[in-house]
Design an enzyme around this catalytic site. Sequence first.
Site, PDB file in Angstrom:
ATOM      1  N   LYS A 120     -38.795 -51.427   3.251  1.00  0.00           N
ATOM      2  CA  LYS A 120     -37.988 -50.310   2.763  1.00  0.00           C
ATOM      3  C   LYS A 120     -36.630 -50.819   2.272  1.00  0.00           C
ATOM      4  CE  LYS A 120     -35.873 -46.037   4.338  1.00  0.00           C
ATOM      5  NZ  LYS A 120     -35.832 -44.958   5.305  1.00  0.00           N
ATOM      6  N   HIS A 172     -62.029 -52.755  31.959  1.00  0.00           N
ATOM      7  CA  HIS A 172     -62.261 -54.030  32.652  1.00  0.00           C
ATOM      8  C   HIS A 172     -60.968 -54.816  32.790  1.00  0.00           C
ATOM      9  CE1 HIS A 172     -66.578 -53.314  32.549  1.00  0.00           C
ATOM     10  NE2 HIS A 172     -66.315 -52.725  31.387  1.00  0.00           N
ATOM     11  N   GLU A 177     -39.566 -45.854  19.061  1.00  0.00           N
ATOM     12  CA  GLU A 177     -38.418 -46.025  18.169  1.00  0.00           C
ATOM     13  C   GLU A 177     -37.826 -44.645  17.847  1.00  0.00           C
ATOM     14  OE1 GLU A 177     -37.937 -49.549  15.224  1.00  0.00           O
ATOM     15  OE2 GLU A 177     -38.498 -47.867  13.962  1.00  0.00           O
ATOM     16  N   GLU A 188     -37.297 -61.124   8.757  1.00  0.00           N
ATOM     17  CA  GLU A 188     -38.668 -61.631   8.965  1.00  0.00           C
ATOM     18  C   GLU A 188     -39.461 -61.536   7.662  1.00  0.00           C
ATOM     19  OE1 GLU A 188     -37.086 -59.423  10.856  1.00  0.00           O
ATOM     20  OE2 GLU A 188     -37.700 -59.543  12.971  1.00  0.00           O
TER      21      GLU A 188
END
Length: 534
Positions: A195, A370, A339, A201
Amino acid sequence: MSIWKTLRSRAEDVRDRKILDLFDGDRAERYSAATGPFVFDYSKTNIDTPTRHLLIQLAEQSGLAEKREAMFSGAKINDTEGRAVLHTALRHLDTDIEIDGENVMTCVRETYDRMVRFADDVRGGKFRAAGGRITDVVNIGIGGSDLGPAMACLALAPYHDGPRCHFVSNVDGAHIHDTLAGLDPETTLVIVASKTFTTIETMTNAETAKAWMAAKVEDPAEQFVALSTSAEKTAAFGITPERVFGFADWVGGRYSMWGPIGLSLMIAIGPKHFRDFLSGAAAMDDHFRTAELSENLPVMLALVGMWHNQFCDFATRAVLPYDQRLSRLPAYLQQLEMESNGKRVSMDGEALPYHSGPVVWGEPGTNGQHAFYQLIHQGTRIIPCEFMIATKGHEPDLAHQHILLAANCLAQSEALMRGRSMEEARALMAAKGFEGAELERQAAHRVFPGSRPSTTLIYPMLTPEVFGGIVALYEHRVFVEGVILGINSFDQWGVELGKELALALQPVLTGEADGAGKDGSTLRLAQMVRDAQH
Ligand code: F6P
């Protein structure tokens, strides 16, 4: 007494009551809400008529109806950033909406049409890469620019007939390295989804992908696409405006997969299925906007969640889709819910007098059974569970496996509610030949307290419409909870400090700065990383 206090004391009063005892003839129907393909069953909770009445009163008193309208009509309800919250407009393409006197849908429709043409070109082979037709698409983005499309591509795998899609988010070089390792730069399309087009990153991974492509492709920018609100920054990166799909700041990152951020999904499943996905969400919007509060799925999902978190003090909730293709849903919801509603002050900046949103976590069933269900059944903390199941799978040849899957899902919610008493456990151990003190000891380990609350969302099959509806349902749930809590669900200031400190630490790790003023622990750990570079 305020409604908050009344609900708190009600939670206290009914705490030790058995959920199973609440079942009369038609509790399951009366404590369910339904719309379109969905039934949301919350009968396996400790909620009864007076409690539901109070919860609905709580919603009414919060001004939910007016705030809901304010959101849908484009009012600037994200008031710490001065923005409207209009991701819903992206799935109501035929409805005009004005912000500051401008019809924002003209631009939305124009971009949507460009996305459709581009997706068709990539899927049909008209878009040519250096090596010909695109075989692989790599979406580089993080948070809302990754989780939505990554989850959706997996969820809608049976509809995936376009190029393979890959998702790179982590700045850990291992992620992009391992993703690109098997790909051919000459037939790969890279989508840079951000955006802001500043996220470190994403921009770092985008540069890495560009260099990888440049080694084999003369003009790598030709195989790059940008999804962003910043035309300036995408141009500076070298991506031609023709392949930039923009959107407005009123689309929050974690609410963005309905528009350009969903391009990888549209390429994967095709524009027709993408439109179905939007329609499913739009139908949920219409339901949310018009249904009575007590019959409104997002409202009831929110109120049940708040009953458990704010009034019963259950700090976490588990999201347990019995649908392998929804395996990224818990991660997606972690961003969406935590968030949005992980806030500490109200709209007017005052400290909240109650807890904000819960910790959300989960895994698909039956895998979770499990792993961590032991704690859910017998641990000392109560964890409300949200089960999800389709009545039918996509694989007709494997219908018997779907029956087994569904049996497990239903059995878990039954077991959580029913439990196993000490008497039952004793009988079980006596039948195995135990006696006396040893029988008592062995039986104690086999007791399940029961009355552990759960809800079940059931739907016919995970189609694009149903999937769109599920995501919109959760979006609106977050909105309702945010309104009742009186917080801003649409900003995320809490992610900023870590970003600032990471930028400041980078030169300390490379040895370009000494880290003056940092604490001893951070400095020592930084030194270890620094030493390892030599
Ligand atoms: O750091 C949090 C965040 O801003 C999220 O809200 C957002 O989805 C993500 O980073 C990615 O942001 P962008 O799309 O601007 O790269």
